[in-house]
Scaffold this active site. Structure first.
Site, short mmCIF file in Angstrom:
data_model
loop_
_atom_site.label_atom_id
_atom_site.label_comp_id
_atom_site.label_asym_id
_atom_site.label_seq_id
_atom_site.Cartn_x
_atom_site.Cartn_y
_atom_site.Cartn_z
N SER A 22 -52.77 11.80 49.05
CA SER A 22 -51.87 11.14 49.94
C SER A 22 -51.87 9.76 50.37
O SER A 22 -53.07 9.48 51.15
CB SER A 22 -51.65 12.19 51.07
OG SER A 22 -50.76 11.44 51.96
N HIS A 47 -49.33 11.28 45.93
CA HIS A 47 -48.49 12.00 46.74
C HIS A 47 -48.15 11.05 47.86
O HIS A 47 -48.77 10.52 48.50
CB HIS A 47 -49.31 13.35 47.24
CG HIS A 47 -48.68 14.02 48.57
ND1 HIS A 47 -47.79 15.17 47.90
CD2 HIS A 47 -48.69 14.01 49.69
CE1 HIS A 47 -47.42 15.75 49.23
NE2 HIS A 47 -47.49 15.00 50.28
N ASP A 49 -45.74 10.58 51.34
CA ASP A 49 -45.32 11.40 52.43
C ASP A 49 -44.22 10.53 53.13
O ASP A 49 -44.49 9.47 53.78
CB ASP A 49 -46.30 11.73 53.57
CG ASP A 49 -47.35 12.85 52.90
OD1 ASP A 49 -46.90 13.85 52.31
OD2 ASP A 49 -48.48 12.53 52.84
N MET A 51 -41.68 10.56 56.17
CA MET A 51 -41.61 11.37 57.59
C MET A 51 -40.27 10.36 58.19
O MET A 51 -40.24 9.33 58.30
CB MET A 51 -42.81 11.29 58.42
CG MET A 51 -43.98 11.87 57.68
SD MET A 51 -45.41 11.85 58.72
CE MET A 51 -46.62 12.83 57.47
N HIS A 80 -42.92 13.74 48.85
CA HIS A 80 -42.84 14.76 49.95
C HIS A 80 -41.91 14.42 51.10
O HIS A 80 -42.20 13.57 51.92
CB HIS A 80 -44.19 15.20 50.31
CG HIS A 80 -44.22 16.49 51.47
ND1 HIS A 80 -45.46 16.55 52.26
CD2 HIS A 80 -43.38 17.16 51.80
CE1 HIS A 80 -45.26 17.71 53.05
NE2 HIS A 80 -43.86 18.02 52.82
N MET A 82 -40.39 14.92 54.28
CA MET A 82 -40.38 15.49 55.52
C MET A 82 -39.08 14.88 56.40
O MET A 82 -39.36 14.11 57.49
CB MET A 82 -41.60 15.39 56.47
CG MET A 82 -42.71 16.14 55.59
SD MET A 82 -44.43 15.56 56.15
CE MET A 82 -44.70 14.60 54.71
N MET A 151 -47.85 24.16 52.98
CA MET A 151 -48.44 23.21 54.17
C MET A 151 -49.61 24.17 54.77
O MET A 151 -49.41 25.10 55.52
CB MET A 151 -47.50 22.91 55.09
CG MET A 151 -46.34 22.08 54.83
SD MET A 151 -46.89 20.50 53.81
CE MET A 151 -47.82 19.79 54.92
N ASP A 187 -51.24 21.48 50.85
CA ASP A 187 -51.24 20.15 51.48
C ASP A 187 -51.48 20.11 53.18
O ASP A 187 -50.92 20.97 53.79
CB ASP A 187 -49.66 19.44 51.50
CG ASP A 187 -49.43 18.08 51.85
OD1 ASP A 187 -50.51 17.47 52.14
OD2 ASP A 187 -48.20 17.47 51.93
C1 DX5 Z 1 -48.90 15.88 56.45
C2 DX5 Z 1 -48.73 15.36 55.00
C3 DX5 Z 1 -49.96 15.55 54.03
C4 DX5 Z 1 -51.05 14.82 54.69
C5 DX5 Z 1 -52.32 15.10 54.09
O1 DX5 Z 1 -47.71 16.02 57.01
O2 DX5 Z 1 -47.90 16.13 54.15
O3 DX5 Z 1 -49.86 14.79 52.89
O4 DX5 Z 1 -51.17 13.30 54.26
O5 DX5 Z 1 -53.80 14.47 54.65
P1 DX5 Z 1 -54.84 15.08 54.97
O6 DX5 Z 1 -55.46 15.52 53.70
O7 DX5 Z 1 -55.69 13.89 55.85
O8 DX5 Z 1 -54.82 16.43 55.73
ZN ZN Z 2 -47.37 15.61 52.00
#
Ligand code: DX5
Ligand code: ZN
Length: 243
Positions: A22, A47, A49, A51, A80, A82, A151, A187
């Site tokens: 990620s 990956h 993320d 947000m 991903h 969110m 998750m 994840d």
């Molecule tokens: C959290 C993300 C993850 C996160 C994982 O909301 O979806 O992808 O970046 O990071 P680590 O491996 O540090 O938990």
């Molecule tokens: Zn993620």
């Protein structure tokens, strides 16, 4: 799939565990080089993320960033989302070159419609489930799903602790999937220490941010390689182990 995608490591269930770093844990000022470094060091997917500061209490970036990253990612770009509502943005993320678009089951009232929209855009459809969300959320849409993301932290931040109760959730999900060609991704808080249990429970794709990027940089990328290798070795050791 377009031609460029054909050579990418993809999205068929095997018992080879895929490692998906990620970039949330990468250097935000140097994402292109970070993606190239981590892939050169053995990442199977990248990956990304996204947000929105609404569905989750943090903001990262949007489709323009994904589009900018695309030329720096040779393998699968695993996006991903969110984001709530997510439907208005699917087209933009598809156009940005995502291979997998994962939405949250909790992010809207019409998951079936959202999944149809992702497939209509020619993308692999993923559904992420927050830790408190039951597996029943996806039971009626299994035929529209290519990937389920369990998750193992509450989404919004990297570097959180793995929630052990999610191992049993992965095991039950594997039973519900019952041999369909649907990947199980986990994840959050994945490390060489937590990987074996989720793999033994049925996980196919391990997202890892902190555990991959810790201690390394684009100037010292071999550390990424060592971190990925450690997770992979721990994960592969659990293949075939049933818990
Ligand atoms: C959290 C993300 C993850 C996160 C994982 O909301 O979806 O992808 O970046 O990071 P680590 O491996 O540090 O938990
Ligand atoms: Zn993620």
């Amino acid at each position: 799939m377009d031609g460029a995608n054909k050579s990418r490591k993809m999205v068929t269930k095997t018992r080879d565990v895929l490692i998906a770093p990620s970039i949330l844990a990468a250097d935000f000022a140097n994402f292109g080089a970070e993606c190239e470094a981590v892939e050169a060091q053995g990442a199977d997917w990248v990956h990304v993320d996204v947000m929105d500061g609404h569905f989750v209490p943090n903001i990262t970036f949007g489709p323009d960033m994904c589009k900018a990253l695309r030329p720096h990612i040779g393998t699968v770009m695993d996006v991903h989302l969110m984001v709530a509502p997510v439907d208005p943005y699917l087209e933009a993320f598809a156009a940005a070159g995502a291979d997998v678009l994962t939405v949250h089951a909790e992010a809207g009232p019409h998951l079936d419609r959202t999944l149809q929209a992702i497939r209509a855009l020619g993308k692999r459809a993923g559904v992420a489930l927050n830790p408190a969300t039951p597996l029943s959320a996806i039971e009626n849409v299994l035929d529209r799903i290519d990937l389920v993301c369990v998750m193992t932290v509450n989404p919004g931040f990297g570097g959180q602790s793995f929630i052990p109760a999610m191992v049993e959730k992965v095991r039950r999900l594997d039973a519900i999937i019952a041999g369909r060609d649907i990947l199980i991704e986990v994840d959050g808080g994945v490390t060489a220490a937590t990987a074996p249990d989720v793999v033994a429970a049925g996980a196919d794709v391990l997202v890892a941010g902190s555990a991959v990027f810790k201690g390394g940089s684009v100037a010292a990328p071999e550390t990424y390689g060592e971190n990925i290798a450690a997770i992979r070795q721990a994960a592969q050791s659990a293949i075939g182990v049933r818990i």
